[in-house]
Motif scaffolding. Structure first.
Motif, PDB file in Angstrom:
ATOM      1  N   ALA A  96       0.831  -1.210   0.000  1.00  0.00           N
ATOM      2  CA  ALA A  96       0.000   0.000   0.000  1.00  0.00           C
ATOM      3  C   ALA A  96       0.862   1.256   0.000  1.00  0.00           C
ATOM      4  N   LEU A  97       1.977   1.227   0.723  1.00  0.00           N
ATOM      5  CA  LEU A  97       2.875   2.374   0.706  1.00  0.00           C
ATOM      6  C   LEU A  97       3.416   2.600  -0.703  1.00  0.00           C
ATOM      7  N   GLY A  98       3.759   1.536  -1.390  1.00  0.00           N
ATOM      8  CA  GLY A  98       4.223   1.687  -2.764  1.00  0.00           C
ATOM      9  C   GLY A  98       3.189   2.357  -3.647  1.00  0.00           C
ATOM     10  N   ARG A  99       1.936   1.953  -3.493  1.00  0.00           N
ATOM     11  CA  ARG A  99       0.872   2.580  -4.282  1.00  0.00           C
ATOM     12  C   ARG A  99       0.777   4.069  -3.955  1.00  0.00           C
ATOM     13  N   ALA A 100       0.909   4.408  -2.660  1.00  0.00           N
ATOM     14  CA  ALA A 100       0.823   5.806  -2.248  1.00  0.00           C
ATOM     15  C   ALA A 100       2.000   6.623  -2.780  1.00  0.00           C
TER      16      ALA A 100
ATOM     17  N   VAL B  26       4.670   0.291  -6.095  1.00  0.00           N
ATOM     18  CA  VAL B  26       4.912   1.467  -6.936  1.00  0.00           C
ATOM     19  C   VAL B  26       4.595   1.140  -8.395  1.00  0.00           C
ATOM     20  N   ALA B  27       5.037  -0.024  -8.848  1.00  0.00           N
ATOM     21  CA  ALA B  27       4.839  -0.415 -10.247  1.00  0.00           C
ATOM     22  C   ALA B  27       3.383  -0.738 -10.541  1.00  0.00           C
ATOM     23  N   GLY B  28       2.691  -1.332  -9.580  1.00  0.00           N
ATOM     24  CA  GLY B  28       1.350  -1.829  -9.811  1.00  0.00           C
ATOM     25  C   GLY B  28       1.381  -3.270 -10.288  1.00  0.00           C
ATOM     26  N   PRO B  29       0.273  -3.985 -10.140  1.00  0.00           N
ATOM     27  CA  PRO B  29       0.251  -5.394 -10.542  1.00  0.00           C
ATOM     28  C   PRO B  29       0.469  -5.528 -12.043  1.00  0.00           C
ATOM     29  N   GLY B  30       1.176  -6.565 -12.402  1.00  0.00           N
ATOM     30  CA  GLY B  30       1.467  -6.796 -13.820  1.00  0.00           C
ATOM     31  C   GLY B  30       2.910  -7.190 -13.993  1.00  0.00           C
ATOM     32  N   PRO B  31       3.223  -7.863 -15.074  1.00  0.00           N
ATOM     33  CA  PRO B  31       4.583  -8.391 -15.266  1.00  0.00           C
ATOM     34  C   PRO B  31       5.616  -7.299 -15.452  1.00  0.00           C
ATOM     35  N   ALA B  32       6.824  -7.588 -15.004  1.00  0.00           N
ATOM     36  CA  ALA B  32       7.941  -6.680 -15.204  1.00  0.00           C
ATOM     37  C   ALA B  32       8.317  -6.645 -16.684  1.00  0.00           C
TER      38      ALA B  32
ATOM     39  N   ASP C 214       7.569  18.945 -14.248  1.00  0.00           N
ATOM     40  CA  ASP C 214       7.682  18.155 -15.473  1.00  0.00           C
ATOM     41  C   ASP C 214       8.827  17.152 -15.396  1.00  0.00           C
ATOM     42  N   GLN C 215       9.326  16.897 -14.171  1.00  0.00           N
ATOM     43  CA  GLN C 215      10.455  15.987 -14.010  1.00  0.00           C
ATOM     44  C   GLN C 215      10.051  14.536 -14.241  1.00  0.00           C
ATOM     45  N   ARG C 216      11.009  13.786 -14.727  1.00  0.00           N
ATOM     46  CA  ARG C 216      10.851  12.342 -14.858  1.00  0.00           C
ATOM     47  C   ARG C 216      11.519  11.688 -13.645  1.00  0.00           C
ATOM     48  N   VAL C 217      10.761  10.879 -12.941  1.00  0.00           N
ATOM     49  CA  VAL C 217      11.221  10.271 -11.694  1.00  0.00           C
ATOM     50  C   VAL C 217      11.392   8.773 -11.895  1.00  0.00           C
ATOM     51  N   ALA C 218      12.517   8.243 -11.478  1.00  0.00           N
ATOM     52  CA  ALA C 218      12.691   6.793 -11.380  1.00  0.00           C
ATOM     53  C   ALA C 218      12.674   6.422  -9.907  1.00  0.00           C
ATOM     54  N   VAL C 219      11.933   5.392  -9.577  1.00  0.00           N
ATOM     55  CA  VAL C 219      11.857   4.905  -8.200  1.00  0.00           C
ATOM     56  C   VAL C 219      12.646   3.602  -8.141  1.00  0.00           C
ATOM     57  N   ILE C 220      13.650   3.575  -7.283  1.00  0.00           N
ATOM     58  CA  ILE C 220      14.556   2.431  -7.187  1.00  0.00           C
ATOM     59  C   ILE C 220      14.538   1.930  -5.746  1.00  0.00           C
ATOM     60  N   GLY C 221      14.215   0.675  -5.556  1.00  0.00           N
ATOM     61  CA  GLY C 221      14.201   0.112  -4.209  1.00  0.00           C
ATOM     62  C   GLY C 221      15.024  -1.154  -4.139  1.00  0.00           C
ATOM     63  N   THR C 222      15.728  -1.327  -3.027  1.00  0.00           N
ATOM     64  CA  THR C 222      16.520  -2.537  -2.847  1.00  0.00           C
ATOM     65  C   THR C 222      16.097  -3.266  -1.589  1.00  0.00           C
ATOM     66  N   GLY C 223      16.199  -4.573  -1.642  1.00  0.00           N
ATOM     67  CA  GLY C 223      15.884  -5.399  -0.481  1.00  0.00           C
ATOM     68  C   GLY C 223      16.652  -6.703  -0.550  1.00  0.00           C
TER      69      GLY C 223
END
Length: 287
Positions: A167-171, A256-262, A182-191
Motif C-alpha cells: 500500500a505504501l508503494g501505491r501511495a 509502486v509499479a502496480g500489478p502486472g509483469p515486469a 515536469d520531471q521524470r522520476v525513477a523509483v529504485i528500491g533494494t531489499g
C-alpha cells in the motif's frame, strides 16, 4: 505533473563492487563476469527511462537507527547526503559519495504520504548506507542525479505487514504523479531475497533458501501481488533466513509499479544470496 518513468526493484549485494572492480581479474570468483554483465544490462533499463531524479527506497542497517528508535517509515529532506559508512568501506570496499538531494520533492512527498495515512518520520541529517549506495554503484555509478531517500524498517520488530508495504508503494506512486513538475522520476528500491546474517546459514555457497528465492523471483517477474500476500508471512520469511524480511521492500516496489509483469526480469544465484533485477515502465517500455 511529474512522471514515473521507471520502477526498479533489486537486491543489494554489497560485495559486487569489490568482486567486479577492486579484485584483479585473475582472482575474481568464477561468476564475477556473468554477474557484471547482468548488472550492466540492468543499468541500461534505468538509462532508457531518462530520469531527472531518483526516489530511492532502502533500509538502515543499524548505522543510524537502532532498536530504541527505529521508525517504520522515514524520508530524508536535505540538500546533500553523505554516503557510505566506514565499516562498509573497510569490509565491502564501497566508495564514498556525496549525493545531491531534492528538498522540494522530499517535502511534497512527506506531506502527501502523511495525508494518505502513512505516519512518516523525517530526517535532516541522514547518512546513506549500502541499501542505497549499492544501487548507485550498479545502476547510476556516475551518481549525477538528485535523490529522495526513503527508509523502511525491515529489521526491528514489530514490522509492518506485506500488504502495508504494498500500500505504501501505491501511495508513493500517487504522490509522485501529483507533484507539480515536469520531471521524470525513477523509483529504485533494494531489499533481500533469502538471507542469513550472523546465523548458522551465513557464508554458505548459496542462499539459505533457494526454493523461496525462485518462487519470489517468479512472483515479482509476474507482478503477482496476490500470490505474495497469500504466501508471504512473518513465519515464512523467518524460515527462509533471519534477514529475509528485506523482501518487504521488494513488495513495496511492486506497489509502486502496480500489478502486472515486469518489463525486465533477471537473476543470478550467488554465494550467500540470490541477486535479482526487475524493471517496470509505467508509461510503456522506451527501449
Amino acid at each position: 505533473m511529474a512522471v514515473v518513468g521507471a520502477v526498479l526493484a533489486t537486491t543489494h549485494h554489497p560485495f559486487f563492487y569489490r568482486e567486479t572492480v577492486l579484485t584483479p581479474a585473475e582472482k575474481r570468483r568464477p561468476e564475477a563476469a556473468e554477474w557484471k554483465r547482468k548488472v550492466e544490462a540492468y543499468r541500461e533499463t534505468l538509462t532508457a527511462s531518462r530520469p531527472d531524479v531518483l526516489v530511492m527506497v532502502g533500509a538502515d542497517h543499524f548505522h543510524q537507527l537502532f532498536y530504541d528508535n527505529y521508525p517504520t517509515f522515514l524520508i530524508g529532506k536535505q540538500p546533500k547526503y553523505d554516503a557510505t559508512f566506514h565499516n562498509e568501506e573497510r569490509y565491502f570496499g564501497l566508495p564514498k559519495f556525496v549525493l545531491d538531494g531534492n528538498e522540494d520533492l522530499s517535502g511534497f512527498m512527506l506531506q502527501g504520504l502523511i495525508d494518505r495515512g502513512f505516519d512518516f518520520a523525517v530526517s535532516h541529517e541522514l547518512k546513506i548506507d549500502h541499501s542505497i549506495t549499492c544501487a548507485i554503484v550498479t545502476v547510476r555509478p556516475d551518481a549525477d542525479l538528485p535523490i529522495v531517500p526513503i527508509y523502511t524498517n525491515i529489521f526491528a520488530p514489530p514490522l509492518a505487514s506485506p500488504s502495508r508495504f504494498y500500500a505504501l508503494g501505491r501511495a508513493i506512486r500517487e504522490v509522485i504523479e501529483a507533484y507539480p513538475s515536469d520531471q521524470r522520476v525513477a523509483v529504485i528500491g533494494t531489499g533481500h531475497l533469502s538471507l542469513e546474517i550472523g546465523g548458522p546459514r551465513q557464508f554458505q555457497s548459496t542462499a539459505p533458501d533457494i526454493e523461496f528465492d525462485r518462487r519470489a523471483v517468479q512472483w515479482l517477474a509476474d507482478g503477482d501481488i496476490d500470490a505474495i500476500l497469500q504466501n508471504v508471512t512473518p513465519e515464512v520469511l523467518e524460515a527462509a533466513g533471519n534477514a529475509t524480511d528485506g523482501f518487504l521492500d521488494l513488495v513495496l516496489m511492486l506497489g509502486v509499479a502496480g500489478p502486472g509483469p515486469a518489463h525486465y526480469a533477471d537473476h543470478i544465484e550467488l554465494f550467500q544470496t540470490t541477486e535479482a533485477f526487475f524493471t517496470w515502465y509505467p508509461e510503456g517500455d522506451p527501449r
